[in-house]
Scaffold this motif. Structure first.
Motif, PDB file in Angstrom:
ATOM      1  N   ALA A  74      43.423  38.821  24.095  1.00  0.00           N
ATOM      2  CA  ALA A  74      43.362  39.363  25.445  1.00  0.00           C
ATOM      3  C   ALA A  74      42.708  40.728  25.395  1.00  0.00           C
ATOM      4  N   GLY A  75      42.109  41.125  26.499  1.00  0.00           N
ATOM      5  CA  GLY A  75      41.462  42.418  26.531  1.00  0.00           C
ATOM      6  C   GLY A  75      41.389  42.987  27.927  1.00  0.00           C
ATOM      7  N   ILE A  76      41.122  44.262  28.003  1.00  0.00           N
ATOM      8  CA  ILE A  76      40.869  44.957  29.265  1.00  0.00           C
ATOM      9  C   ILE A  76      39.467  45.533  29.193  1.00  0.00           C
ATOM     10  N   ARG A  77      38.619  45.098  30.107  1.00  0.00           N
ATOM     11  CA  ARG A  77      37.248  45.559  30.144  1.00  0.00           C
ATOM     12  C   ARG A  77      37.167  47.030  30.543  1.00  0.00           C
ATOM     13  N   ALA A  78      35.975  47.592  30.446  1.00  0.00           N
ATOM     14  CA  ALA A  78      35.778  48.996  30.752  1.00  0.00           C
ATOM     15  C   ALA A  78      36.119  49.335  32.196  1.00  0.00           C
ATOM     16  N   ASP A  79      36.034  48.349  33.105  1.00  0.00           N
ATOM     17  CA  ASP A  79      36.384  48.590  34.507  1.00  0.00           C
ATOM     18  C   ASP A  79      37.844  48.295  34.816  1.00  0.00           C
ATOM     19  N   GLY A  80      38.633  47.948  33.796  1.00  0.00           N
ATOM     20  CA  GLY A  80      40.052  47.730  33.969  1.00  0.00           C
ATOM     21  C   GLY A  80      40.469  46.303  34.227  1.00  0.00           C
ATOM     22  N   ALA A 104      41.848  34.756  26.015  1.00  0.00           N
ATOM     23  CA  ALA A 104      41.445  33.543  25.326  1.00  0.00           C
ATOM     24  C   ALA A 104      41.993  32.344  26.088  1.00  0.00           C
ATOM     25  N   TYR A 105      41.229  31.259  26.124  1.00  0.00           N
ATOM     26  CA  TYR A 105      41.657  30.087  26.877  1.00  0.00           C
ATOM     27  C   TYR A 105      42.997  29.534  26.387  1.00  0.00           C
ATOM     28  N   SER A 106      43.284  29.710  25.109  1.00  0.00           N
ATOM     29  CA  SER A 106      44.498  29.164  24.533  1.00  0.00           C
ATOM     30  C   SER A 106      45.771  29.888  24.967  1.00  0.00           C
ATOM     31  N   VAL A 107      45.638  31.095  25.538  1.00  0.00           N
ATOM     32  CA  VAL A 107      46.820  31.880  25.888  1.00  0.00           C
ATOM     33  C   VAL A 107      46.858  32.316  27.343  1.00  0.00           C
ATOM     34  N   GLN A 108      45.838  32.037  28.131  1.00  0.00           N
ATOM     35  CA  GLN A 108      45.717  32.643  29.453  1.00  0.00           C
ATOM     36  C   GLN A 108      46.827  32.258  30.420  1.00  0.00           C
ATOM     37  N   ASP A 109      47.503  31.171  30.207  1.00  0.00           N
ATOM     38  CA  ASP A 109      48.605  30.772  31.074  1.00  0.00           C
ATOM     39  C   ASP A 109      49.955  31.270  30.590  1.00  0.00           C
ATOM     40  N   ARG A 110      49.984  31.923  29.429  1.00  0.00           N
ATOM     41  CA  ARG A 110      51.244  32.356  28.834  1.00  0.00           C
ATOM     42  C   ARG A 110      51.318  33.847  28.544  1.00  0.00           C
ATOM     43  N   TYR A 142      49.806  46.948  26.756  1.00  0.00           N
ATOM     44  CA  TYR A 142      50.866  45.967  26.540  1.00  0.00           C
ATOM     45  C   TYR A 142      50.298  44.560  26.433  1.00  0.00           C
ATOM     46  N   LEU A 143      51.044  43.719  25.740  1.00  0.00           N
ATOM     47  CA  LEU A 143      50.781  42.287  25.745  1.00  0.00           C
ATOM     48  C   LEU A 143      52.113  41.578  25.913  1.00  0.00           C
ATOM     49  N   GLN A 144      52.337  41.013  27.096  1.00  0.00           N
ATOM     50  CA  GLN A 144      53.537  40.235  27.366  1.00  0.00           C
ATOM     51  C   GLN A 144      53.252  38.792  26.992  1.00  0.00           C
ATOM     52  N   MET A 145      54.048  38.236  26.100  1.00  0.00           N
ATOM     53  CA  MET A 145      53.871  36.880  25.619  1.00  0.00           C
ATOM     54  C   MET A 145      55.100  36.059  25.986  1.00  0.00           C
ATOM     55  N   ARG A 146      54.882  34.904  26.596  1.00  0.00           N
ATOM     56  CA  ARG A 146      55.976  34.017  26.940  1.00  0.00           C
ATOM     57  C   ARG A 146      55.668  32.606  26.452  1.00  0.00           C
ATOM     58  N   ASN A 147      56.696  31.774  26.432  1.00  0.00           N
ATOM     59  CA  ASN A 147      56.574  30.392  25.969  1.00  0.00           C
ATOM     60  C   ASN A 147      55.848  30.326  24.626  1.00  0.00           C
TER      61      ASN A 147
END
Length: 129
Positions: free
Chosen positions: A49-55, A60-66, A79-84
């Motif tokens: 996961a990342g935050i672009r320069a504009d915020g 990644a497709y494998s984690v975007q729903d979690r 922060y990185l909040q991870m669930r499931n």
């Protein structure tokens, strides 16, 4: 100089949740153009996961729903909040900062490792079945 320190890694059961934190110092405009990466034994390091320069965030497709990436700009914390969580999420997780010539606005499906120059020491996440 830029310094990144991750925390929050732990051992959890499948289906559990964790929140990783990255304390950022040495930057002037907050935790912009930042990323989370992970690397498991025998595998290449991959962008999570990342935050672009504009915020704006990207995943990644494998984690975007979690997973959810967020920032506290005033406190310079990423922060990185991870669930499931699942066993294949087991890896060392790294916080990273873009290089001066990064192209974060073209990121799709997660940040590109080629755009990063500064790395934290990593925090271990282990998910058991």
């Amino acid at each position: 100089q830029v310094t990144l320190v991750e925390s929050g890694g732990a051992s959890v059961q499948s289906g559990g949740s964790l929140r990783l934190s990255c304390a950022v110092s040495g930057v002037t405009n907050g935790p912009r153009c930042m990323g989370w990466f992970r690397q498991a034994p025998g595998r290449e390091r991959e962008g999570v996961a990342g935050i672009r320069a504009d915020g704006t965030p990207t995943y990644a497709y494998s984690v975007q729903d979690r997973f959810t990436v967020s920032q506290d700009a005033a406190a310079n914390i990423l922060y990185l909040q991870m669930r499931n969580l699942r066993p294949n999420d087991t890896a060392m997780y790294y916080c990273a900062k873009c290089s001066p010539v990064s192209k974060s606005m073209v990121w799709r499906g997660g940040p590109s490792i080629h755009d990063f120059a500064y790395w934290g020491q990593g925090t271990q996440v282990t998910v058991s079945s």
